[in-house]
Write a protein that holds these residues in place. Sequence first.
Motif, short mmCIF file in Angstrom:
data_model
loop_
_atom_site.label_atom_id
_atom_site.label_comp_id
_atom_site.label_asym_id
_atom_site.label_seq_id
_atom_site.Cartn_x
_atom_site.Cartn_y
_atom_site.Cartn_z
N ALA A 197 64.50 2.69 17.80
CA ALA A 197 65.15 3.06 19.06
C ALA A 197 66.59 2.57 19.10
CB ALA A 197 64.36 2.49 20.23
N PHE A 241 69.92 5.04 19.38
CA PHE A 241 70.92 4.97 20.45
C PHE A 241 72.31 4.63 19.91
CE2 PHE A 241 72.49 2.88 24.54
CZ PHE A 241 72.62 4.09 25.22
N ALA A 248 61.93 3.72 26.34
CA ALA A 248 62.64 4.18 25.16
C ALA A 248 62.42 3.28 23.95
CB ALA A 248 64.14 4.29 25.46
N ILE A 304 65.13 7.53 22.31
CA ILE A 304 65.21 8.57 23.34
C ILE A 304 64.57 9.86 22.88
CG2 ILE A 304 66.82 10.05 24.61
CD1 ILE A 304 68.70 7.61 24.77
N ARG A 305 64.91 10.33 21.70
CA ARG A 305 64.39 11.63 21.25
C ARG A 305 62.88 11.57 21.01
NH1 ARG A 305 68.45 12.78 16.45
NH2 ARG A 305 68.17 10.52 16.25
N ALA A 334 60.75 9.53 22.55
CA ALA A 334 60.11 9.43 23.87
C ALA A 334 60.08 10.79 24.56
CB ALA A 334 60.83 8.40 24.72
N LEU A 335 61.15 11.57 24.41
CA LEU A 335 61.18 12.91 25.02
C LEU A 335 60.11 13.82 24.42
CD1 LEU A 335 65.01 13.64 25.31
CD2 LEU A 335 63.39 13.33 27.20
N ILE A 372 60.39 6.70 33.88
CA ILE A 372 61.11 6.01 32.81
C ILE A 372 61.31 4.56 33.25
CG2 ILE A 372 63.11 6.01 31.31
CD1 ILE A 372 61.31 8.56 31.22
N GLY A 374 67.66 3.35 28.48
CA GLY A 374 66.66 3.92 29.38
C GLY A 374 67.25 4.92 30.35
N HIS A 410 69.84 6.83 29.84
CA HIS A 410 70.10 8.07 29.10
C HIS A 410 68.81 8.86 28.88
CE1 HIS A 410 74.09 6.37 28.33
NE2 HIS A 410 74.45 7.57 27.94
N LEU A 411 67.71 8.15 28.63
CA LEU A 411 66.41 8.83 28.51
C LEU A 411 66.05 9.50 29.82
CD1 LEU A 411 63.66 9.56 27.31
CD2 LEU A 411 62.91 7.19 27.74
#
Length: 327
Positions: free
Chosen positions: A60, A64, A215, A221-222, A224-225, A237, A250, A252-253
Amino acid sequence: MHPPLTELLASARVVQLPLTSRFRGITVREAVLMQGPNGWTEFSPFLEYDDTEASAWLAAAIDFGWGELPPLHRSRIPVNATLPAVPAAEVRDILNRYPGCRTVKVKVAEVGQTLADDVARVAAAREFVGDEGRVRVDANGGWNVDEAERAIHALAPYDLEYVEQPCASVPELAEIRERVRYMDIPIAADESVRKAEDPLAVAKAEAADILVIKAQPLGGIRSALRIADAAGLPVVISSALDTSVGLSMGAHLAAAVPELEFDCGLGTAALLDADVTDTPLLPVDGEIPVERVDVSPLLLEWHAASVERRDWWLERIVHCHALLPES
């Protein structure tokens, strides 16, 4: 490709930040800050996590600091206040640190405390936010099914938004969800997502109504998405008691989630008695901005960990880096 280990270690700074109140059994939060091409990023798995689990947190940090961000849908994130398992008399002072927050997440099921302690704390939180506010509780898997059912009945008069991780296992979550379905109190899953070999197992088992997504533990982020999209459930989140750098990740997520129905657990800079930036991501009017954080060299020096703790964390990065997939 991941950046080489030497690049990660070159900018790594280890800090120790005091907390305003005991939280998760600790009074000091340790974290590693690293600087990539995108800016500062954070690696801060809890001390008890093994290298395999902690390697997702390193992924992570790399995502980021070095990766490509997804499209963002909002520039500010509504956040909840987080209330540790304190005596009811201390509730007002703590919640005053979250100006404008309309939602409170109350920690319950603390080891050494009683259900009466939980009820008193939740009652004080409800009194603070009033009838229009929202109160959710988080047991961190601390109850068995019977205890959870009894506790939810006792706390229901305070109009709960949802109950987070009342029990530890997915089968227990499914059972308690079925038992309290008639009460119309949703069940949220946190540890059953971020600490599971299969983060989608709880959704497949229909054991929760809401997923709490973080995250760092989910690999960035990606990643988690992708999990949130595959689960097909509403998400909250949340943070993992991060510095403002981790909270920025977080935020940004949360900004990248297409639909954000709930206030997010990203206001936890208020639990820190110190931070790594002169402009910490503290709630203002119940929100935090979606922005990169400028780290203060002076604060990095002021809160630098001891040589022993620094070496421990750098060695941890070495071990976790070796466990990352090749691409």
